[in-house]
Motif scaffolding. Sequence first.
Motif, short mmCIF file in Angstrom:
data_model
loop_
_atom_site.label_atom_id
_atom_site.label_comp_id
_atom_site.label_asym_id
_atom_site.label_seq_id
_atom_site.Cartn_x
_atom_site.Cartn_y
_atom_site.Cartn_z
N ASP A 233 0.82 -1.21 0.00
CA ASP A 233 0.00 0.00 0.00
C ASP A 233 0.85 1.26 0.00
O ASP A 233 0.50 2.25 -0.63
N ILE B 168 1.97 1.69 -3.65
CA ILE B 168 0.85 2.13 -4.48
C ILE B 168 0.55 3.60 -4.21
O ILE B 168 0.39 4.39 -5.15
N SER B 169 0.48 3.97 -2.94
CA SER B 169 0.21 5.37 -2.58
C SER B 169 1.28 6.31 -3.12
O SER B 169 0.97 7.40 -3.59
N ILE C 32 -4.76 5.79 -1.50
CA ILE C 32 -5.20 4.41 -1.63
C ILE C 32 -6.68 4.27 -1.29
O ILE C 32 -7.40 3.49 -1.91
N ARG D 125 -7.78 -0.91 -6.39
CA ARG D 125 -6.87 -1.01 -5.25
C ARG D 125 -6.39 -2.45 -5.07
O ARG D 125 -5.21 -2.72 -4.88
N ARG E 210 -2.78 -4.29 -5.67
CA ARG E 210 -2.13 -5.06 -4.60
C ARG E 210 -1.63 -6.41 -5.12
O ARG E 210 -0.51 -6.83 -4.82
#
Length: 136
Positions: A62, A65-66, A74, A82, A86
């Motif tokens: 996360d 991704i953020s 996120i 999302r 992941r």
Amino acid sequence: MPARRKARKRALDVLYEADLRDLPPAQVLTTYLARLDRPLPEHIGYTTSLVEGVAANLDRIDELISSYAEGWTIDRMPTVDRNLARIAVQELLYVDEIDDAVAITEAVELAKQMSTDDSPRFLNGVLGRIAEYATR
């Protein structure tokens, strides 16, 4: 549908449910597996490893991704996107036998089937940037 794509789709189902119900992915996976007909399909092993891997590495996944989703937190991402991200990041960072391009393409293809019109392009961009980071 190829076996690994089926496995990713099932992993998405589990992670999506866990996300919506705010439950641990391992708990949802146990319930999900109990509902399946026996014998279990061969690809369930890969589904299980994806869900367990995402759960074990969730904070790091996360965070990446953020960091690479420019202009998005996120929590603002659609739930499908999302969780596809992941799964793909799990494969990019922790599954050596999957090529980066395959992990990204699979996420994009599932997004085409299951998410918004903008999702494939969004995921391709975010995952491409993460893949560049991972190869450094």
